[in-house]
Design a protein around this motif. Sequence first.
Motif, PDB file in Angstrom:
ATOM      1  N   CYS A  22       0.839  -1.209   0.000  1.00 14.25           N
ATOM      2  CA  CYS A  22       0.000   0.000   0.000  1.00 14.25           C
ATOM      3  C   CYS A  22       0.875   1.260   0.000  1.00 14.25           C
ATOM      4  CB  CYS A  22      -0.931  -0.013   1.208  1.00 14.25           C
ATOM      5  SG  CYS A  22      -2.056   1.390   1.281  1.00 14.25           S
ATOM      6  N   THR A  26       1.039   3.917  -3.079  1.00 13.61           N
ATOM      7  CA  THR A  26       0.761   5.335  -2.869  1.00 13.61           C
ATOM      8  C   THR A  26       1.845   6.199  -3.512  1.00 13.61           C
ATOM      9  OG1 THR A  26      -0.382   4.801  -0.817  1.00 13.61           O
ATOM     10  CG2 THR A  26       0.252   7.094  -1.124  1.00 13.61           C
ATOM     11  N   HIS A  39      -2.607   9.093  -7.054  1.00 13.37           N
ATOM     12  CA  HIS A  39      -1.773   7.958  -6.659  1.00 13.37           C
ATOM     13  C   HIS A  39      -2.585   6.663  -6.695  1.00 13.37           C
ATOM     14  CE1 HIS A  39      -3.572   7.509  -2.670  1.00 13.37           C
ATOM     15  NE2 HIS A  39      -3.555   8.835  -2.597  1.00 13.37           N
ATOM     16  N   GLY A  41      -2.444   4.236  -4.402  1.00 13.46           N
ATOM     17  CA  GLY A  41      -2.668   3.662  -3.077  1.00 13.46           C
ATOM     18  C   GLY A  41      -4.133   3.383  -2.819  1.00 13.46           C
ATOM     19  N   THR A  42      -5.001   4.264  -3.277  1.00 15.78           N
ATOM     20  CA  THR A  42      -6.440   4.069  -3.099  1.00 15.78           C
ATOM     21  C   THR A  42      -6.918   2.870  -3.904  1.00 15.78           C
ATOM     22  OG1 THR A  42      -6.722   6.428  -2.716  1.00 15.78           O
ATOM     23  CG2 THR A  42      -8.687   5.193  -3.312  1.00 15.78           C
ATOM     24  N   SER A  65      -0.601   3.733   4.625  1.00 16.33           N
ATOM     25  CA  SER A  65      -0.759   5.165   4.340  1.00 16.33           C
ATOM     26  C   SER A  65      -0.015   6.023   5.353  1.00 16.33           C
ATOM     27  CB  SER A  65      -2.243   5.535   4.336  1.00 16.33           C
ATOM     28  OG  SER A  65      -2.901   4.860   3.302  1.00 16.33           O
ATOM     29  N   TYR A  68       3.704   5.768   4.609  1.00 18.19           N
ATOM     30  CA  TYR A  68       4.038   6.594   3.447  1.00 18.19           C
ATOM     31  C   TYR A  68       4.157   8.067   3.860  1.00 18.19           C
ATOM     32  CZ  TYR A  68       3.615   9.252  -0.837  1.00 18.19           C
ATOM     33  OH  TYR A  68       3.825  10.160  -1.827  1.00 18.19           O
ATOM     34  N   SER A  81      -4.016  10.059   8.313  1.00 18.86           N
ATOM     35  CA  SER A  81      -4.060   8.987   7.321  1.00 18.86           C
ATOM     36  C   SER A  81      -4.271   7.630   7.982  1.00 18.86           C
ATOM     37  CB  SER A  81      -2.768   8.952   6.503  1.00 18.86           C
ATOM     38  OG  SER A  81      -2.707  10.075   5.657  1.00 18.86           O
ATOM     39  N   LYS A  85      -7.615   6.245   6.355  1.00 14.26           N
ATOM     40  CA  LYS A  85      -7.425   5.124   5.430  1.00 14.26           C
ATOM     41  C   LYS A  85      -7.709   3.783   6.112  1.00 14.26           C
ATOM     42  CE  LYS A  85      -6.307   7.153   1.601  1.00 14.26           C
ATOM     43  NZ  LYS A  85      -6.978   6.922   0.339  1.00 14.26           N
TER      44      LYS A  85
END
Length: 176
Positions: A22, A26, A39, A41-42, A65, A68, A81, A85
Amino acid sequence: MANKRMLTTRDIVYSGVLAAICAMATSLKIPFGVGAMVHLGTAFLYTVGICFGGVYAGLAGAIGSAFYDLLMGFSPYTAWSFVIKGVAGLIIGFVAKGLWPAPVIRETGHSWMWRAVLGCLLAAAWTLGGYIVAWWQVTGSLAIAFSNIPGSLLTSGVGIVVALLLSPKLRKIVYR
């Protein structure tokens, strides 16, 4: 009393690997227009939720997240985050798959796809609301927070499309 499932060593290892992926996803950015970036990541978070369920997606999203943000110099957003997230992963996973991974059951039609779409939309709404508050608190400006809405919606939209394209094949592979 109900039989509750506990985290196993395997769950912890899988969550750690998914969190690392992840964080890497991202860092993969796609340029859109002048200065706008989206990005992946989602997209990864939504895919994990659809394939593995809420616990794995929640842990991967929270840890990945936040890690990151911490490594890339966005430390004011690290705690935000982690929560935003993490809950987004829990939402998508719970709605699309349930809390824990389970073998793929032969479902008639595409009922799982509708659950996946609903989960993605709910997670995107949660993420948008959470980050509006985060941007407002970190920058001190509600105008700046609102100016970030298009980028957030674009990132979520790309994430939904990518996840819905990848998930059907990955769901079959994951539970062989």
